[in-house]
Motif scaffolding. Structure first.
Motif: not given
Length: 167
Positions: A127, A131, A136, A138-142, A145-146, A149
């Motif tokens: 991650a 980042l 990564f 995270w803010e737009s499409d979690r 992102a997961i 990762v």
């Protein structure tokens, strides 16, 4: 169980680290000496650092490929879950056979701690690398992102496990 087997399972703590006492026998089977072999059941700070380095070594080239980024977009969530399960199963098998096989009952907690710790550390390393590379989201499409990762953590966790075995 003969005398050699019971002597082989003797553990001694030397300078804060567990060691297995291994008998050295002559040709007739008479024990002439003992050797010490580190017993790596405890997940210590140096092991964590080795996992971080090993995970980063294998995560870095995978994180730099566009295939890894797009695979997170196109792969169904159930397949990503299968990848996470495969990672933890492979780590578990490798760790069991290389460290805990002879004393598993006495170190079950340490076994699970090492397996889960290795996987979580690898997830964090991946991650952070994603980042830094701005891959990564995270803010737009979690979910993406997961998924990304977890996909990249597959080789990274195996690299972390292998480097943890280097002593």
């Amino acid at each position: 169980m003969d005398k050699k087997d019971t002597n082989y399972n003797v553990l001694k703590r030397i300078s804060g680290t567990l060691h297995r006492v291994v008998p050295v026998a002559d040709q007739s089977g008479k024990i002439i000496s003992y050797a010490l072999k580190p017993f790596m059941c405890e997940f210590r700070a140096q092991d964590i650092i080795q996992v971080i380095i090993g995970a980063a070594l294998l995560a870095m080239p995978v994180c730099l490929t566009e295939e890894a980024w797009t695979l997170g977009e196109v792969l169904p969530t159930k397949n990503v879950v299968y990848i996470a399960i495969a990672s933890t199963v492979m780590i578990s098998i490798f760790v069991y056979y290389n460290i805990y096989r002879s004393n598993f009952r006495n170190y079950i907690f340490h076994f699970f701690y090492r397996v889960v710790g290795t996987y979580l550390i690898s997830l964090i390393v991946v991650a952070l690398i994603l980042l830094i590379l701005d891959k990564f989201p995270w803010e737009s499409d979690r979910i993406l992102a997961i998924k990304t990762v977890i996909i990249v953590t597959f080789p990274a966790s195996l690299g972390g496990t292998l480097s943890d075995m280097i002593k």
